[in-house]
Design an enzyme around this catalytic site. Structure first.
Site, PDB file in Angstrom:
ATOM      1  N   GLY A  78       1.071  -1.166  -0.104  1.00 61.82           N
ATOM      2  CA  GLY A  78       0.404   0.073   0.202  1.00 61.82           C
ATOM      3  C   GLY A  78       1.047   0.962  -0.040  1.00 61.82           C
ATOM      4  O   GLY A  78       2.448   0.972   0.697  1.00 61.82           O
ATOM      5  N   ASP A  79       0.371   2.686  -0.592  1.00 60.68           N
ATOM      6  CA  ASP A  79       1.541   3.373  -0.314  1.00 60.68           C
ATOM      7  C   ASP A  79      -0.413   5.172  -0.236  1.00 60.68           C
ATOM      8  O   ASP A  79      -1.469   4.113  -0.532  1.00 60.68           O
ATOM      9  CB  ASP A  79       2.047   4.322  -1.630  1.00 60.68           C
ATOM     10  CG  ASP A  79       2.878   5.042  -1.131  1.00 60.68           C
ATOM     11  OD1 ASP A  79       4.241   4.905  -0.153  1.00 60.68           O
ATOM     12  OD2 ASP A  79       2.325   6.031  -1.405  1.00 60.68           O
ATOM     13  N   GLN A  80       0.161   5.691   0.255  1.00 58.39           N
ATOM     14  CA  GLN A  80      -0.763   7.024   0.869  1.00 58.39           C
ATOM     15  C   GLN A  80      -0.258   8.238  -0.031  1.00 58.39           C
ATOM     16  O   GLN A  80       1.073   7.924   0.986  1.00 58.39           O
ATOM     17  CB  GLN A  80      -1.191   6.978   2.256  1.00 58.39           C
ATOM     18  CG  GLN A  80      -2.345   7.868   2.275  1.00 58.39           C
ATOM     19  CD  GLN A  80      -3.509   7.643   3.495  1.00 58.39           C
ATOM     20  OE1 GLN A  80      -2.277   7.990   4.760  1.00 58.39           O
ATOM     21  NE2 GLN A  80      -4.084   6.592   3.976  1.00 58.39           N
ATOM     22  N   ALA A 115      -3.545   4.015  -1.903  1.00 57.44           N
ATOM     23  CA  ALA A 115      -3.525   2.635  -2.905  1.00 57.44           C
ATOM     24  C   ALA A 115      -3.248   1.570  -2.394  1.00 57.44           C
ATOM     25  O   ALA A 115      -2.530   1.365  -1.101  1.00 57.44           O
ATOM     26  CB  ALA A 115      -2.514   2.977  -4.070  1.00 57.44           C
TER      27      ALA A 115
END
Length: 202
Positions: A78-80, A115
């Site tokens: 994930g990434d933000q 994401a």
């Protein structure tokens, strides 16, 4: 006999993401990706990529990096990113950076772009991004200083210098979005995809 649940690799060292997945009943092994996020992000920003696209690209880079080393495993990453108008925020480097973050976000509505990517065999097989809109109340600079003194270096672990699962919830007057998206993983879409793929029971 029911089969043993498959262990999913989390391409992250984030204790928040790992706890979310484990609390949902997933068997998780965390493996750190070898990705320089800032180096990967810089050319994207220079070409005008959206904050949502940047989050997806970074999540995919992390998932694929670990998947290439463990091609037989399901890997999730994930990434933000946080966007305020055209400005994209990164995790503050120090407490002064956290203070500047909160001053800039005070009284504003910003967007969190969260994401998640699934990879197997060294390639991404599914990508998703969820959005949350966060309206921060107008904050007195003195309150910001006192708040950061209380929460300490936890403020440095998120792009917005706050954690809504803790005292950071006091900074907001309105939130439109899924809790899991805000904390770090669009969990419901991920679980649905894992069920469709037969990775988890469902």
């Amino acid at each position: 006999m029911p089969r043993e649940p498959e262990t999913i690799v989390l391409a992250s060292t984030s204790p928040f993401r790992r706890r979310l997945l484990e609390d949902a009943g997933l068997c998780i092994e965390a493996i750190a990706p070898e990705v320089d996020e800032r180096a990967a992000e810089k050319p994207l920003e220079e070409t005008g990529a959206s904050a949502e696209d940047i989050a997806l690209v970074l999540a995919e880079a992390k998932a694929v990096d670990v998947s290439e080393r463990h091609p037989e495993r399901w890997v999730v990453a994930g990434d933000q990113t946080l966007s305020l108008g055209d400005r994209i925020f990164h995790k503050p480097a120090d407490m002064e950076g956290a203070r500047r973050h909160l001053l800039a976000l005070s009284g504003q509505k910003h967007q969190l772009n969260s994401a998640v990517v699934l990879a197997r065999g060294g390639a991404a097989v599914w990508r998703h991004v969820s959005l949350a809109h966060m309206t921060m109340r107008r904050l007195d600079p003195g309150f910001i200083g006192r708040h950061l003194s209380r929460v300490g270096e936890k403020a440095l672990t998120s792009v917005g210098a706050y954690q809504i699962e803790g005292e950071g919830i006091q900074l907001f007057e309105k939130i439109d979005g899924d809790y899991f998206t805000i904390v770090g993983v669009p969990l419901l879409p991920l679980l649905e995809k894992l069920r469709v793929l037969g990775v988890i029971d469902g």
